[in-house]
Enzyme design. Structure first.
Site, PDB file in Angstrom:
ATOM      1  N   LYS A  48     -24.627   1.989  67.425  1.00  0.00           N
ATOM      2  CA  LYS A  48     -23.936   0.735  67.658  1.00  0.00           C
ATOM      3  C   LYS A  48     -22.514   0.795  67.096  1.00  0.00           C
ATOM      4  O   LYS A  48     -21.558   0.388  67.730  1.00  0.00           O
ATOM      5  CB  LYS A  48     -24.710  -0.375  66.954  1.00  0.00           C
ATOM      6  CG  LYS A  48     -24.498  -1.736  67.542  1.00  0.00           C
ATOM      7  CD  LYS A  48     -25.531  -2.678  66.959  1.00  0.00           C
ATOM      8  CE  LYS A  48     -25.572  -3.974  67.730  1.00  0.00           C
ATOM      9  NZ  LYS A  48     -26.733  -4.762  67.362  1.00  0.00           N
TER      10      LYS A  48
ATOM     11  N   CYS B  24     -30.213   6.208  53.652  1.00  0.00           N
ATOM     12  CA  CYS B  24     -31.164   6.649  54.674  1.00  0.00           C
ATOM     13  C   CYS B  24     -30.592   7.851  55.431  1.00  0.00           C
ATOM     14  O   CYS B  24     -29.465   7.794  55.903  1.00  0.00           O
ATOM     15  CB  CYS B  24     -31.450   5.510  55.658  1.00  0.00           C
ATOM     16  SG  CYS B  24     -32.337   6.088  57.117  1.00  0.00           S
TER      17      CYS B  24
ATOM     18  N   LYS C 150     -22.294  10.581  66.758  1.00  0.00           N
ATOM     19  CA  LYS C 150     -23.664  10.083  66.827  1.00  0.00           C
ATOM     20  C   LYS C 150     -23.697   8.842  67.706  1.00  0.00           C
ATOM     21  O   LYS C 150     -22.820   7.990  67.609  1.00  0.00           O
ATOM     22  CB  LYS C 150     -24.105   9.731  65.404  1.00  0.00           C
ATOM     23  CG  LYS C 150     -25.541   9.294  65.250  1.00  0.00           C
ATOM     24  CD  LYS C 150     -25.851   9.159  63.754  1.00  0.00           C
ATOM     25  CE  LYS C 150     -27.020   8.243  63.471  1.00  0.00           C
ATOM     26  NZ  LYS C 150     -28.329   8.734  63.823  1.00  0.00           N
TER      27      LYS C 150
ATOM     28  N   HIS D   3     -32.003   8.122  75.250  1.00  0.00           N
ATOM     29  CA  HIS D   3     -33.311   7.736  75.798  1.00  0.00           C
ATOM     30  C   HIS D   3     -33.550   8.430  77.137  1.00  0.00           C
ATOM     31  O   HIS D   3     -34.657   8.843  77.452  1.00  0.00           O
ATOM     32  CB  HIS D   3     -33.383   6.217  76.017  1.00  0.00           C
ATOM     33  CG  HIS D   3     -33.204   5.412  74.761  1.00  0.00           C
ATOM     34  ND1 HIS D   3     -32.072   4.683  74.511  1.00  0.00           N
ATOM     35  CD2 HIS D   3     -34.007   5.242  73.693  1.00  0.00           C
ATOM     36  CE1 HIS D   3     -32.206   4.078  73.346  1.00  0.00           C
ATOM     37  NE2 HIS D   3     -33.350   4.402  72.824  1.00  0.00           N
TER      38      HIS D   3
ATOM     39  N   CYS E 268     -36.151   1.200  54.651  1.00  0.00           N
ATOM     40  CA  CYS E 268     -35.065   1.135  55.640  1.00  0.00           C
ATOM     41  C   CYS E 268     -35.577   0.378  56.855  1.00  0.00           C
ATOM     42  O   CYS E 268     -36.525   0.817  57.509  1.00  0.00           O
ATOM     43  CB  CYS E 268     -34.603   2.532  56.056  1.00  0.00           C
ATOM     44  SG  CYS E 268     -33.400   2.451  57.415  1.00  0.00           S
TER      45      CYS E 268
ATOM     46  N   CYS F 206     -35.334   2.281  60.176  1.00  0.00           N
ATOM     47  CA  CYS F 206     -36.430   3.225  60.415  1.00  0.00           C
ATOM     48  C   CYS F 206     -37.785   2.526  60.401  1.00  0.00           C
ATOM     49  O   CYS F 206     -38.776   3.115  60.831  1.00  0.00           O
ATOM     50  CB  CYS F 206     -36.457   4.308  59.345  1.00  0.00           C
ATOM     51  SG  CYS F 206     -35.035   5.398  59.334  1.00  0.00           S
TER      52      CYS F 206
ATOM     53  N   HIS G 119     -29.794   6.599  59.074  1.00  0.00           N
ATOM     54  CA  HIS G 119     -28.870   5.500  59.312  1.00  0.00           C
ATOM     55  C   HIS G 119     -27.664   5.469  58.383  1.00  0.00           C
ATOM     56  O   HIS G 119     -26.706   4.747  58.635  1.00  0.00           O
ATOM     57  CB  HIS G 119     -29.614   4.156  59.221  1.00  0.00           C
ATOM     58  CG  HIS G 119     -30.625   4.003  60.305  1.00  0.00           C
ATOM     59  ND1 HIS G 119     -31.962   4.298  60.116  1.00  0.00           N
ATOM     60  CD2 HIS G 119     -30.482   3.630  61.596  1.00  0.00           C
ATOM     61  CE1 HIS G 119     -32.601   4.108  61.257  1.00  0.00           C
ATOM     62  NE2 HIS G 119     -31.741   3.702  62.160  1.00  0.00           N
TER      63      HIS G 119
ATOM     64  N   HIS H 220     -29.597   4.031  75.911  1.00  0.00           N
ATOM     65  CA  HIS H 220     -28.434   4.910  75.993  1.00  0.00           C
ATOM     66  C   HIS H 220     -28.876   6.287  76.495  1.00  0.00           C
ATOM     67  O   HIS H 220     -30.063   6.521  76.734  1.00  0.00           O
ATOM     68  CB  HIS H 220     -27.714   4.983  74.645  1.00  0.00           C
ATOM     69  CG  HIS H 220     -28.576   5.419  73.498  1.00  0.00           C
ATOM     70  ND1 HIS H 220     -29.158   6.671  73.444  1.00  0.00           N
ATOM     71  CD2 HIS H 220     -28.968   4.778  72.378  1.00  0.00           C
ATOM     72  CE1 HIS H 220     -29.849   6.786  72.324  1.00  0.00           C
ATOM     73  NE2 HIS H 220     -29.775   5.638  71.659  1.00  0.00           N
TER      74      HIS H 220
HETATM   75 ZN   LIG Z   1     -33.138   4.420  58.432  1.00  0.00          ZN
END
Ligand SMILES: [Zn+2]
Length: 521
Positions: free
Chosen positions: A306, A146, A303, A23, A129, A132, A149, A20
């Site tokens: 997905k 997390c 953010k 990156h 997690c 991560c 996330h 995305h």
């Molecule tokens: Zn995480």
């Protein structure tokens, strides 16, 4: 004296999803740095790769109902394809599950840490997690979730290999405060120092092979365990240089390089500024000289993930709006500190304003005027009329200003320095009104003719300077500008648009939204 060697790396993204725009930010920043250093005469190696050996990839493949091999290969190819899509000058791309150089390098690294007495087995229970690929202490989990996330970590109890990170706090601190390992921006440096001062705990560097579904590199001498994906992944920076095989690329680009520069996102700072340098110290290798941290992009205020589904596909954006458009937004608009919000509208508005209207219009007008008033022949240097001082200053300072900005990894300031040439040149045209000088010359005013020579020669010089100074940032456009400024048989080519205006196509069709990965790494 040989030219300084500079090794520049991007992090290797997980391939649990397609790339995305987040990156693309890191790739384009690294590419601009690499191109700039090459232009200055450095010997540069620009390294990228994909992080294949992650449990996260295994889970994503299972969810997609595909074999891990096929799934990982397909997503990895999408990352590699960003190279041509964004005009990135990777010298090398390593794929950690495919590349024959990687595994022997990781194994050698492991053995070196073991020989230093830094690896031991321990039973461990903690909160993990998978997003991560990291254990968290309860204090690090706001509301038990997390921080990256927003998901609840799993409780995992297992016996793992541990790395004695606790041994390296003082040496890491000294490397940072003594300037051996620079961390930019300074807020991130302070964050790392605070983390070290909080006391470093040993961290686990293996997983039971069964939990990893057999995916990953087995621990040397203990095949029931696979090497933790972060230990594996961080090693890519040296395995890609042949660390595992005694290749002299490793000597040249790691041990002997003047600069070893890692670019990374804020979410993986600790891995790169603490764990990785400790691993290097343990195995007896030099540290990275520069750790350059970028913040995250959001897309449409959300953010990139997905679940938000708002991630933009950089290759599709480059196809639709042009590589220059995407690169320019990333370099020109994203601040050195703080998150930035990506929207197609913002990107195209900036491109139309600065590239099509500002830069493109300038090149076009200058080439057209030289065509019209001087039959395409660039006038020799002539005194520049009053008012040309600002343009001369912008041209004279751009390269140095851009260099000073890039020394601080400030891409926005570097592009501003180059952009100032176009801005001043357009102002200069409007002030001196070359068309009036041409009319007066046609009426027999010889002085006006000489002034016009001076104006055109100064403007042409600005265009040539732009062609050179833009190369690290907008290589495709720079090539088009240089082509427009290169006479054939003594005459410049007919003016051709350097950029197309995007306003009309701005909302022509929605940008395809890929399945973004869970983090901006
Ligand atoms: Zn995480």
């Amino acid at each position: 004296m040989t030219a300084p060697h500079t090794y520049i790396t991007t992090t290797i993204p997980y391939v649990n999803a397609r790339p995305h725009i987040g990156h693309a930010l890191e790739f384009v920043q690294a590419d601009a740095l690499a191109r700039f250093r090459r232009q200055r005469g450095d010997r540069v190696r620009f390294q990228a790769g994909t992080d294949d050996n992650s449990l996260k990839n295994v889970l994503a493949a299972q969810e997609a109902g595909e074999s891990v091999r096929e799934f990982v290969d397909r997503n990895a190819e999408a990352f590699v394809a960003l190279g041509p899509a964004l005009s990135l000058t990777f010298d090398d791309v390593i794929r950690t599950s495919r590349d024959a150089r990687h595994r022997p390098g990781v194994e050698r690294f492991w053995r070196a840490c073991a020989a230093a007495g830094d690896l031991y087995r321990k039973r461990y229970e903690g909160l993990y997690c998978t997003g991560c690929e990291q254990f968290y202490s309860p204090a690090e989990l706001p509301a038990g979730r997390c921080p990256e996330h927003g998901t609840e970590p799993q409780r995992v109890a297992e016996e793992n290999w541990f790395f004695r990170l606790s041994r390296y706090g003082d040496r890491l601190r000294a490397a940072i405060t003594g300037g051996e390992q620079r961390i930019e921006p300074v807020g991130r440096r302070n964050e790392v120092l605070a983390f070290i001062d909080g006391g470093l705990e040993d961290f686990s560097v293996s997983r039971p092979a069964a939990r990893a579904g057999g995916w990953g590199i087995p621990v040397p001498g203990d095949p029931g365990q696979v090497i933790y994906v972060w230990f594996d992944a961080l090693c890519n920076y040296v395995t890609a240089l042949g660390y595992g095989s005694g290749d002299d690329a490793y000597q040249r680009w790691w041990v002997g390089a003047g600069r070893r520069v890692h670019l990374l996102g804020k979410g993986v700072l600790r891995f790169h500024a603490v764990y990785w340098p400790a691993m290097l110290l343990s195995s007896g290798q030099p540290l990275p000289t520069d750790i350059v941290v970028h913040d995250y992009l959001t897309a449409g205020g959300r953010k990139i993930s997905k679940s938000s589904g708002s991630a933009a596909d950089p290759a599709a954006l480059a196809t639709e709006y042009g590589t220059d458009t995407v690169r320019w937004w990333l370099l020109r608009e994203v601040p050195r500190v703080g998150d930035a919000d990506f929207t197609v509208e913002r990107m195209t508005a900036r491109a139309d304003d600065e590239l099509a209207n500002g830069l493109g219009n300038l090149i076009n007008r200058v080439i057209a005027m030289i065509g019209q008033y001087r039959d395409g022949r660039v006038p020799g240097a002539a005194p520049v009329p009053a008012g040309g001082e600002d343009l001369a200053a912008a041209c004279g300072q751009a390269s140095e200003r851009a260099g000073a900005a890039l020394a601080e990894f400030d891409f926005r300031e570097a592009t501003a320095a180059v952009w100032a040439i176009a801005d001043e040149a357009n102002r200069f045209i409007n002030r001196v009104r070359p068309w009036d000088l041409a009319r007066a010359e046609r009426g027999g005013d010889i002085t006006a003719g000489r002034r016009l020579d001076g104006v055109l020669s100064a403007l042409f010089g600005a265009c040539v300077e732009l062609g050179a100074d833009l190369e690290p940032f907008l290589p495709d456009a720079a090539a088009r500008i240089t082509r427009q400024c290169t006479p054939r048989d003594g005459r410049l080519p007919d003016p051709a648009p350097v950029f197309r205006r995007l306003g009309a196509t701005r909302l022509s069709r929605p940008v395809r939204v890929p399945e973004g990965s869970g983090t901006a790494e």
